[in-house]
Scaffold this motif. Structure first.
Motif, short mmCIF file in Angstrom:
data_model
loop_
_atom_site.label_atom_id
_atom_site.label_comp_id
_atom_site.label_asym_id
_atom_site.label_seq_id
_atom_site.Cartn_x
_atom_site.Cartn_y
_atom_site.Cartn_z
N LEU A 261 9.73 12.32 7.76
CA LEU A 261 9.35 11.17 6.94
C LEU A 261 7.82 11.09 6.81
N PHE A 262 7.11 11.40 7.90
CA PHE A 262 5.65 11.39 7.84
C PHE A 262 5.13 12.45 6.88
N ARG A 263 5.76 13.61 6.92
CA ARG A 263 5.31 14.67 6.01
C ARG A 263 5.52 14.26 4.57
N VAL A 264 6.58 13.49 4.33
CA VAL A 264 6.84 12.99 2.97
C VAL A 264 5.76 11.96 2.61
N VAL A 265 5.50 11.04 3.54
CA VAL A 265 4.51 9.99 3.27
C VAL A 265 3.12 10.59 3.01
N LEU A 266 2.80 11.66 3.76
CA LEU A 266 1.48 12.28 3.62
C LEU A 266 1.40 13.22 2.42
N GLY A 267 2.53 13.42 1.76
CA GLY A 267 2.51 14.28 0.58
C GLY A 267 2.56 15.76 0.91
N ARG B 157 21.50 20.44 5.53
CA ARG B 157 21.56 19.25 6.36
C ARG B 157 20.62 18.18 5.81
N ARG B 158 21.12 16.96 5.65
CA ARG B 158 20.26 15.88 5.16
C ARG B 158 19.45 15.32 6.31
N VAL B 159 18.15 15.65 6.31
CA VAL B 159 17.30 15.14 7.38
C VAL B 159 16.91 13.71 7.08
N LEU B 160 16.65 13.43 5.81
CA LEU B 160 16.41 12.05 5.37
C LEU B 160 17.42 11.77 4.26
N ASP B 161 18.01 10.57 4.33
CA ASP B 161 19.09 10.27 3.40
C ASP B 161 18.82 8.91 2.74
N GLY B 162 18.12 8.95 1.62
CA GLY B 162 17.88 7.71 0.87
C GLY B 162 17.09 6.68 1.64
N VAL C 49 0.83 -1.21 0.00
CA VAL C 49 0.00 0.00 0.00
C VAL C 49 0.86 1.26 0.00
N LEU C 50 2.10 1.12 0.47
CA LEU C 50 3.00 2.29 0.48
C LEU C 50 4.41 1.83 0.13
N THR C 51 5.00 2.49 -0.83
CA THR C 51 6.40 2.20 -1.17
C THR C 51 7.18 3.50 -1.17
N VAL C 52 8.19 3.57 -0.33
CA VAL C 52 9.06 4.74 -0.30
C VAL C 52 10.43 4.28 -0.81
N GLU C 53 10.95 4.96 -1.83
CA GLU C 53 12.24 4.54 -2.40
C GLU C 53 13.22 5.71 -2.45
N GLY C 54 14.28 5.58 -1.71
CA GLY C 54 15.37 6.55 -1.76
C GLY C 54 14.99 7.97 -1.41
N PRO D 181 10.08 15.21 -1.47
CA PRO D 181 11.49 14.90 -1.27
C PRO D 181 12.34 15.42 -2.43
N SER D 182 13.59 15.82 -2.11
CA SER D 182 14.46 16.33 -3.17
C SER D 182 14.90 15.20 -4.09
N ALA D 183 14.90 13.98 -3.58
CA ALA D 183 15.16 12.82 -4.42
C ALA D 183 14.34 11.65 -3.90
#
Lengths: 256, 253, 278
Positions: free
Chosen positions: B48-54, B19-24, B6-11, B58-60
């Protein structure tokens, strides 16, 4: 006199509905600031020689958008205070340019419901309709973002844009209400009745209805008393707003 | 049948001011899975939650959702005690709170809200003002708000942070039960994992912006956790219950 | 320029303006840090009530401003709910009631006396008309204000950032809050003499907000705020003096307009500078 009743009632309805969200969102200061800042528009209108409502219609959205955009970065209360002061300063400048009598300035600040003309009533009715339509359209996202901003955002509500729309809505209400109750007391009507309504009912729609009811009673009473005493209507609106609030606090305290 | 992701997060990579808050970060959540997102304060859980919720692009990297919508439960909401908003009003906003326009009340909507309030054990305070409810009660109402739209993934941000031990366990058990009943995947963040251990199928461990993902058995081990936290951590078995404790003085019996 | 400084009203105005600017810089920093801009604004609006009452009783408006400021500070503390939203609503309600009363007093002013300028004088100030006799009183109030901030500095700072921690450390948070509100009331009274009641919050909040963007240290920010306030006030007075020959009225533009416009421009400048730095 009929015009006064009609215009006053329209203002009460809109102030009650929009005020519900003002109190829920904690936007009291903005609700005070937008009408106050619009004073510059009314003063400017008299310099140019056009009806005050034209100046209000131009300046209140400017104030709303300035507060909204500048306040987005940080410290929205400071920005609100400064925008309001800057606009009032402009108002003071315009005033110094006019040959306006002090009594007319006074009417703008504190209201002069008995001077409402038939045309103004029609204009008020149109603006009331527009404002109510806007509230109906924005109702659910506005409600959700007021109580749980993060959740609203996660559901795709653009909360920053919504905030700006809400401020513009306040500007519309200002244009509508300032000629009747004045710049300084317009917001009492937007904060007092909805704050009081919360003590009596629990659901959002009921609170909105109660807020409209309280605002209507307040305005009617104020018009009648102002007519009888020839004292300014703003006095009665201000005192009644506070009285409702105290009553509501007492009710809320007794329930607990 | 292969499992549905249901959810796939890649890199996923997020950079704030150099500062890299999330790194791949890469991980996935399968249908019906209960996944714990574990990490110390400042490890990047909220980002990460903010990324998952859209809410944050993410920059990459990519984020893919499959299936129905995502339900979100924030850590807490600040609602004044006298705000005219009942628990049922908040749950009803879970149906279509983001839509413009008015909606007339209908029996089917009311029934859905009632059923949801019942399911989370909030029927008793359905008509109370949300602002007057306790932390655990508010959490139940927020879960009902998130689930009434029948999402395929429930995202919960530190649901246990403001609750006492009893309410915390009750909330986790409620979510685990609803996950089974409603065929729901759960992604739940916590910095304290004991309450969620019994229900967790998989762990995503976040440290310094990087993520390690594995089954509970693979990650919840003394050596793995000590390495991740860079601090001595012991995984103990206390009367059949696995507990995680940290500190230099912990002795394993 | 010699004409400018030779004029008695101008000299009084410069002194009054300087006192108001320094106190508001010092008190303003705490107003901004504590997030009490609305309360500061409310004091200004409420000063209208005191000013119009003073007009009616034919006493110096300063007394009206100060007495209303003190009463309102107490009222705000009483209704002041701890939560921010609740506090704003309470402030708003008090404000509304007092403005209503001010409306009545101003109305009575205009009906009792044939001079109709009371509303404008109270609301927008008339610094060139300040009687030199009120200077000692104002100096006393300004000095007391600055001394009070110095005395309350540390507990005020701690309770601004972390009220609970402050009360654990034995700071009487409620008393400090009340004390600060009274201080705000006095400060706004002084600025009301310069730019009028409804513009006074600009001088309280504006320079302080600028200063806090330039320095994070409260002590430095206070000095900066006082300096910025001083510059804008004196520049405002000078511009107003110079504007006597300007169109369209050839009667001079109001001091309050210049002061507030300069404050606003300073704020925009500082914000733009901060944005450019990133």
């Amino acid at each position: 006199m009929t015009n006064a009743w009609l215009a006053g009632s329209l203002v009460a309805v809109v102030a009650g509905v929009v005020g519900f969200f003002v109190v829920l969102r904690g936007a009291t200061f903005a609700a005070h600031g937008v009408p106050l800042a619009s004073f510059a528009g009314a003063a400017g209108a008299s310099v140019v020689g056009v009806p005050a409502v034209v100046g209000l219609a131009v300046f209140s959205p400017v104030a709303a958008v300035a507060i909204g955009l500048l306040g987005r970065r940080r410290r929205s209360d400071v920005v609100t205070a400064l925008v309001v002061a800057a606009m009032l300063g402009l108002g003071a400048l315009f005033l110094s340019w006019t040959v306006e009598y002090a009594s007319e300035i006074y009417a703008l600040l504190f209201g002069e419901v008995l001077g409402v003309t038939g045309t103004e009533v029609w204009l008020s009715a149109a603006l009331t309709g527009a404002a109510l339509l806007a509230v109906a359209t924005l109702y659910r996202p506005l409600l959700l973002s007021s109580v749980a901003g993060e959740v609203a955002e996660a559901r795709g509500v653009r909360t920053a844009r919504l905030e700006l729309l809400f401020l513009v809505l306040m500007a519309v209400v200002t244009t509508l209400a300032v000629p009747v109750v004045g710049t300084l007391l317009m917001f009492t009507l937007m904060v007092g009745p909805p704050a009081a309504a919360r003590a009596f009912v629990r659901s959002p729609l009921a609170a909105m209805a109660a807020s409209v009811g309280i605002a209507l009673v307040t305005v009617w009473l104020a018009i009648a008393l102002a007519y009888e005493t020839t004292w300014p209507i703003g006095f009665f609106v201000g005192i009644a707003g506070a009285a409702w609030y105290v009553l509501a606090r007492v009710v809320a305290a007794r329930r607990r | 049948m292969p499992p549905v992701r249901v959810l796939t997060v890649e890199g996923a990579t997020v950079t704030f001011g150099g500062r890299r808050v999330l790194d791949g970060v890469s991980f996935s959540v399968e249908a019906g899975e209960f996944v714990g997102l574990i990490g110390a304060n400042g490890a990047g859980k909220t980002t990460l939650f903010r990324v998952v919720l859209g809410l944050l692009k993410p920059s990459a990297g990519t984020v893919r959702h499959l299936g129905r919508r995502v339900g979100y439960v924030p850590q807490k909401v600040a609602i004044e005690p006298d705000a005219p908003l009942r628990a049922r009003d908040l749950v009803a906003l879970g149906l279509d709170g983001e839509r413009f326009g008015v909606r007339l009340p209908s029996r089917s909507r009311r029934e859905r809200v009632d059923r949801m309030l019942e399911a989370v054990g909030a029927a008793a305070f359905a008509d109370a003002r949300v602002g007057t409810l306790s932390g655990g009660e508010q959490q139940r109402v927020l879960i009902a708000h998130a689930l009434v739209g029948q999402p395929s993934l429930l995202v919960m941000d530190e649901p246990l942070a403001n609750l006492d031990i009893k309410s915390g366990h009750e909330i986790v058990e409620l979510v685990a039960r609803l996950a089974v009943e409603q065929d729901l995947a759960v992604l739940l963040s916590a910095h304290e994992m004991n309450a969620i251990l019994p229900h967790m199928d998989r762990v995503v461990y976040l440290a310094e912006g990087r993520a390690v993902s594995g089954t509970t058995g693979e990650v919840i081990r003394s050596d793995v956790l000590s390495e991740l936290y860079r601090y001595p951590v012991k995984v103990l078995d206390v009367d059949g219950t696995v507990v995680v404790v940290g500190g230099h003085d912990v002795k394993v019996r | 320029m010699t004409g400018f400084l030779a004029s008695d009203p101008v000299r009084v105005a410069l002194v009054v303006g300087a006192m108001a600017a320094v106190v508001s810089g010092v008190v303003g920093v705490f107003t901004v840090v504590r997030g009490q801009s609305f309360a500061g604004h409310a004091f200004g609006d409420l000063g209208t009530l005191g000013g119009s009452g003073a007009f009616l009783l034919n006493v110096n408006p300063l007394w009206g401003f100060v007495s209303v400021g003190a009463v309102v500070a107490g009222a705000m503390e009483l209704v002041g709910v701890q939560r921010r939203r609740g506090r704003d609503v309470a402030t708003g309600i008090v404000l509304g009631a007092a403005l209503g009363a001010a409306a009545l007093l101003l109305y009575l002013d205009t009906t009792r006396s044939s001079t109709t300028g009371a509303a404008v004088t109270v609301l927008f100030g008339s610094i060139f008309a300040v009687a030199s006799g009120s200077l000692p009183v104002m100096a006393g109030l300004a000095g007391a204000g600055v001394l009070a901030v110095v005395a309350l500095y540390r507990p005020l700072l701690l309770s601004s950032f972390h009220p609970e921690l402050a009360s654990v450390r034995g700071v009487p948070v409620r008393a400090v809050t009340l004390g600060f509100l009274v201080l705000m009331g006095v400060t706004v009274s002084l600025t009301s003499m310069v730019v009028g009641t409804i513009l006074s919050p600009a001088l309280l909040v504006g320079p302080a907000a600028c200063a806090l963007r330039l320095s994070r240290r409260p002590g430095v920010a206070m000095v900066l705020a006082a300096g910025i306030g001083l510059v804008v006030t004196w520049a405002g007075i000078a511009l107003a003096y110079a504007s006597a020959t300007w169109p369209p009225s050839h009667a001079g533009w109001p001091v309050s307009f210049f002061v507030v416009a300069l404050v606003f421009l300073a704020y925009l400048g500082v914000e733009a500078g901060a944005a450019a730095r990133g």
